[in-house]
Design a protein around this motif. Structure first.
Motif, PDB file in Angstrom:
ATOM      1  N   ARG A  44      -9.909  -1.333  -3.721  1.00 16.33           N
ATOM      2  CA  ARG A  44      -8.842  -2.306  -3.952  1.00 16.33           C
ATOM      3  C   ARG A  44      -7.739  -1.659  -4.784  1.00 16.33           C
ATOM      4  N   ALA A  45      -6.843  -2.457  -5.304  1.00 21.61           N
ATOM      5  CA  ALA A  45      -5.644  -1.940  -5.974  1.00 21.61           C
ATOM      6  C   ALA A  45      -5.984  -1.305  -7.315  1.00 21.61           C
ATOM      7  N   GLY A  46      -4.965  -0.785  -7.982  1.00 20.22           N
ATOM      8  CA  GLY A  46      -5.263   0.011  -9.162  1.00 20.22           C
ATOM      9  C   GLY A  46      -4.332  -0.156 -10.340  1.00 20.22           C
ATOM     10  N   VAL A  47      -3.547  -1.246 -10.395  1.00 19.28           N
ATOM     11  CA  VAL A  47      -2.626  -1.424 -11.520  1.00 19.28           C
ATOM     12  C   VAL A  47      -3.008  -2.666 -12.303  1.00 19.28           C
ATOM     13  N   LEU A  48      -3.199  -2.502 -13.627  1.00 18.99           N
ATOM     14  CA  LEU A  48      -3.561  -3.625 -14.497  1.00 18.99           C
ATOM     15  C   LEU A  48      -2.386  -3.987 -15.385  1.00 18.99           C
ATOM     16  N   GLU A 197       4.232   8.833 -11.790  1.00 20.81           N
ATOM     17  CA  GLU A 197       4.242   7.362 -11.756  1.00 20.81           C
ATOM     18  C   GLU A 197       4.350   6.898 -10.302  1.00 20.81           C
ATOM     19  N   LEU A 198       4.130   5.619 -10.066  1.00 26.71           N
ATOM     20  CA  LEU A 198       4.124   5.132  -8.685  1.00 26.71           C
ATOM     21  C   LEU A 198       5.534   5.196  -8.085  1.00 26.71           C
ATOM     22  N   ILE A 199       5.568   5.443  -6.759  1.00 32.64           N
ATOM     23  CA  ILE A 199       6.821   5.427  -6.015  1.00 32.64           C
ATOM     24  C   ILE A 199       6.739   4.348  -4.945  1.00 32.64           C
ATOM     25  N   TYR A 200       7.627   3.353  -5.016  1.00 32.90           N
ATOM     26  CA  TYR A 200       7.758   2.315  -3.978  1.00 32.90           C
ATOM     27  C   TYR A 200       8.996   2.675  -3.157  1.00 32.90           C
ATOM     28  N   ALA A 201       8.822   2.944  -1.871  1.00 35.49           N
ATOM     29  CA  ALA A 201       9.943   3.424  -1.055  1.00 35.49           C
ATOM     30  C   ALA A 201      10.282   2.451   0.072  1.00 35.49           C
ATOM     31  N   ALA A 208       6.692   2.620   2.081  1.00 30.86           N
ATOM     32  CA  ALA A 208       5.637   3.560   1.672  1.00 30.86           C
ATOM     33  C   ALA A 208       5.412   3.398   0.174  1.00 30.86           C
ATOM     34  N   LEU A 209       4.192   3.619  -0.263  1.00 29.98           N
ATOM     35  CA  LEU A 209       3.841   3.556  -1.680  1.00 29.98           C
ATOM     36  C   LEU A 209       2.957   4.744  -2.029  1.00 29.98           C
ATOM     37  N   CYS A 210       3.331   5.440  -3.115  1.00 31.18           N
ATOM     38  CA  CYS A 210       2.528   6.563  -3.609  1.00 31.18           C
ATOM     39  C   CYS A 210       1.911   6.127  -4.931  1.00 31.18           C
ATOM     40  N   SER A 211       0.583   6.053  -4.963  1.00 29.87           N
ATOM     41  CA  SER A 211      -0.120   5.672  -6.182  1.00 29.87           C
ATOM     42  C   SER A 211      -1.207   6.709  -6.462  1.00 29.87           C
ATOM     43  N   MET A 212      -2.095   6.358  -7.409  1.00 24.98           N
ATOM     44  CA  MET A 212      -3.119   7.346  -7.755  1.00 24.98           C
ATOM     45  C   MET A 212      -4.292   6.647  -8.429  1.00 24.98           C
ATOM     46  N   ARG A 213      -5.410   7.387  -8.574  1.00 22.59           N
ATOM     47  CA  ARG A 213      -6.562   6.903  -9.338  1.00 22.59           C
ATOM     48  C   ARG A 213      -6.827   7.852 -10.504  1.00 22.59           C
ATOM     49  N   ASN A 214      -6.657   9.169 -10.277  1.00 18.47           N
ATOM     50  CA  ASN A 214      -6.747  10.155 -11.360  1.00 18.47           C
ATOM     51  C   ASN A 214      -6.038  11.423 -10.918  1.00 18.47           C
ATOM     52  N   SER A 218      -5.602  10.527  -5.026  1.00 15.37           N
ATOM     53  CA  SER A 218      -4.337   9.842  -4.738  1.00 15.37           C
ATOM     54  C   SER A 218      -4.578   8.667  -3.816  1.00 15.37           C
ATOM     55  N   ARG A 219      -3.751   7.638  -3.994  1.00 19.27           N
ATOM     56  CA  ARG A 219      -3.837   6.447  -3.144  1.00 19.27           C
ATOM     57  C   ARG A 219      -2.440   6.246  -2.562  1.00 19.27           C
ATOM     58  N   TYR A 220      -2.367   6.212  -1.198  1.00 20.12           N
ATOM     59  CA  TYR A 220      -1.087   6.048  -0.517  1.00 20.12           C
ATOM     60  C   TYR A 220      -1.154   4.863   0.432  1.00 20.12           C
ATOM     61  N   TYR A 221      -0.007   4.266   0.682  1.00 20.32           N
ATOM     62  CA  TYR A 221       0.075   3.146   1.639  1.00 20.32           C
ATOM     63  C   TYR A 221       1.318   3.330   2.509  1.00 20.32           C
ATOM     64  N   LEU A 222       1.187   2.983   3.791  1.00 21.45           N
ATOM     65  CA  LEU A 222       2.322   2.944   4.714  1.00 21.45           C
ATOM     66  C   LEU A 222       2.363   1.581   5.388  1.00 21.45           C
ATOM     67  N   PRO A 291       0.618 -10.567  -1.430  1.00 17.68           N
ATOM     68  CA  PRO A 291       0.732  -9.251  -0.813  1.00 17.68           C
ATOM     69  C   PRO A 291       0.629  -8.209  -1.927  1.00 17.68           C
ATOM     70  N   PRO A 292      -0.002  -7.064  -1.666  1.00 14.35           N
ATOM     71  CA  PRO A 292      -0.279  -6.093  -2.749  1.00 14.35           C
ATOM     72  C   PRO A 292       0.976  -5.404  -3.301  1.00 14.35           C
ATOM     73  N   THR A 293       2.153  -5.716  -2.755  1.00 10.09           N
ATOM     74  CA  THR A 293       3.379  -5.027  -3.179  1.00 10.09           C
ATOM     75  C   THR A 293       3.639  -5.160  -4.671  1.00 10.09           C
ATOM     76  N   GLY A 294       3.241  -6.298  -5.240  1.00  7.87           N
ATOM     77  CA  GLY A 294       3.518  -6.478  -6.672  1.00  7.87           C
ATOM     78  C   GLY A 294       2.318  -6.154  -7.547  1.00  7.87           C
ATOM     79  N   ALA A 295       1.215  -5.703  -6.910  1.00  5.57           N
ATOM     80  CA  ALA A 295      -0.027  -5.339  -7.627  1.00  5.57           C
ATOM     81  C   ALA A 295      -0.533  -6.505  -8.469  1.00  5.57           C
ATOM     82  N   LYS A 296      -0.498  -7.716  -7.888  1.00  3.30           N
ATOM     83  CA  LYS A 296      -0.815  -8.914  -8.668  1.00  3.30           C
ATOM     84  C   LYS A 296      -2.193  -9.510  -8.387  1.00  3.30           C
TER      85      LYS A 296
HETATM   86  C1  PHB Z   1      -2.964   0.976  -5.750  1.00  2.17           C
HETATM   87  O1  PHB Z   1      -2.956   1.934  -6.550  1.00  2.17           O
HETATM   88  O2  PHB Z   1      -3.925   0.747  -4.953  1.00  2.17           O
HETATM   89  C2  PHB Z   1      -1.765   0.041  -5.716  1.00  2.17           C
HETATM   90  C3  PHB Z   1      -0.783   0.188  -6.687  1.00  2.17           C
HETATM   91  C4  PHB Z   1       0.318  -0.672  -6.679  1.00  2.17           C
HETATM   92  C5  PHB Z   1       0.419  -1.642  -5.694  1.00  2.17           C
HETATM   93  C6  PHB Z   1      -0.580  -1.788  -4.722  1.00  2.17           C
HETATM   94  C7  PHB Z   1      -1.683  -0.939  -4.734  1.00  2.17           C
HETATM   95  O3  PHB Z   1       1.513  -2.473  -5.666  1.00  2.17           O
END
Ligand code: PHB
Ligand code: APR
Length: 389
Positions: A44-48, A197-201, A208-214, A218-222, A291-296
């Motif tokens: 699942r997602a990764g932003v608190l 840091e995260l990139i929301y494109a 596209a979203l570039c995220s990470m766990r450590n 890396s965690r990416y979304y398209l 929707p996960p766009t806001g990491a909510k």
């Molecule tokens: C994730 O790291 O999985 C993540 C981060 C930010 C988001 C959605 C998912 O908005």
């Protein structure tokens, strides 16, 4: 068996509510239909939000998060091959924690075990009864036998597909939904993140979203058509498309590798009202989906838990039920603000199939205004780090 609070669902909501109530001396039982391994296998997602971070620390579950999590002061937004940074710390004096939900759930299970918390797995056919009386109970099947748990309250932490929301009569329940005409292809790879840091494109080919766990996960979304066959997205196809959608400087830094998890998920906004029916209270995904766009997603579950935990404390310690009576309205006020933010992030950053030139220009202008205005950035920042509880 008898308990004070019977919780349906052993995901993040159910586990942290059980942990907080147990620490306050209130008896709980958690009924989870899946095995623990199954629950922990979910990516699942990764932003608190900072509020969720504080909740985990208050529950005595924050140590590994504070050791292994990454505090982020901001995020990057990008469009037309250009990126700009939203500096949360400068704009609103708060930060977020990047720490996977799977890790949060693992830490919660470990804490429940350490306290001797009762979590019953593979509980099938969980059914709440007599919710409009002062003696509700829950039945379930396990090991070929039917079991009954008498309780004061039943808490539905059983997610979007759970049983608890269905206990509210259709004549009482109001639901609000927006299904988005696309999905997210998520990839987890043992590669160093492309950015600190995260990139929301926003891109004409899609979000596209570039995220990470450590530092090596890396965690990416398209954004992809929600009915795309996963087989279409070979690792090579994924990396090529990601490179096309993010700014060139980031694309040039990408380290590719094999996907260790790859899946396509639909996007929807969903809110169910009210979040109470007699002695039943709904929490988390049982009542709302963003929707996960806001990491909510997880963060909204945490604020629901905060409100309900405080209300149950008042009820058991001071025999005051006012906060329980006000729970639904209180939780929904914050839920709708986060739903609005998640909808806005989604509509601003994604390409819609029927998007006309005007819509495209509005998206570009929205992002240009954000880039030019500290006030606009502060509004995004205060929502992203989490509105106050
Ligand atoms: C994730 O790291 O999985 C993540 C981060 C930010 C988001 C959605 C998912 O908005
Ligand atoms: N009986 C018992 N357990 C059930 C039932 C049922 N009828 N239906 C569902 N469950 C369990 C699921 O197996 C799951 O483990 O309830 C749990 C619900 O957990 P989540 O779906 O994670 O929901 P929640 O705890 O509210 O967490 C919300 O976590 O899953 C993410 O996207 C979600 O980020 C959001 C956050």
């Amino acid at each position: 068996m008898r308990t004070q609070v019977c919780i349906i669902g052993g995901g993040p909501s159910g586990l942290i509510l059980s942990q907080l109530l147990h620490k306050a001396g209130i008896d709980t039982v958690v009924l989870e239909r899946r095995t623990r391994d199954y629950v922990l296998s979910r990516i699942r997602a990764g932003v608190l939000e900072f509020g969720a971070v504080n909740m985990l620390r208050k529950a005595g579950v924050g140590a590994r998060m504070d050791r292994e999590g990454f505090v982020h002061d901001g995020v990057y937004l990008a469009a037309q091959n250009r990126g700009f940074r939203i500096d949360f710390k400068r704009l609103v004096g708060k930060q977020v924690m990047v720490y996977g939900q799977t890790e949060v759930t693992q830490d919660l299970y470990a804490a429940r075990d350490a306290m001797g918390g009762v979590v019953i797995h593979q509980a099938e056919g969980v059914t709440p009864h007599d919710l409009k009386t002062d003696a509700p109970f829950v039945t379930y099947h396990r090991d070929g036998a039917e079991h009954r748990i008498d309780c004061d309250y039943v808490i539905g932490c059983d997610g979007f597909h759970g049983v608890s929301r269905t206990c509210i009569p259709a004549s009482v329940l109001n639901t609000y939904e927006r299904v988005y005409p696309f999905g997210w292809l998520g990839v987890l790879s043992q590669t160093p993140p492309v950015s600190d840091e995260l990139i929301y494109a926003n891109h004409e080919r899609g979000f596209a979203l570039c995220s990470m766990r450590n530092e090596n996960l890396s965690r990416y979304y398209l954004q992809v058509p929600v009915d795309d066959p996963i087989e279409k997205w070979t690792d090579a196809a994924f990396w090529d498309e990601l490179r096309r959608r993010i700014p060139e400087d980031a694309a040039g830094r990408i380290v590719t590798g094999a996907a260790i998890e790859k899946s396509i998920a639909p996007l929807r906004s969903f809110v169910a009202e009210p979040m109470r029916w007699g002695r039943l209270f709904l929490v988390g995904d049982a009542a709302h989906i963003v929707p996960p766009t806001g990491a909510k997603g997880l963060n909204l579950a945490m604020s629901d838990v905060h409100y309900l935990y405080e209300a149950l404390l008042s009820r058991y310690n001071d025999r005051d039920e006012a906060a329980l009576d006000g729970y639904s309205a209180c939780a929904l006020a914050r839920i709708w603000k986060s739903t609005r933010f998640s909808w806005w992030m989604t509509t601003t950053l994604h390409r819609f199939p029927d998007q006309a030139g005007f819509d495209q220009r509005i998206q570009e202008t929205e992002l240009a205004y954000l880039e030019s205005s500290d006030i606009a950035q502060a509004a995004l920042a205060e929502n992203y780090v989490g509105l106050p509880y």
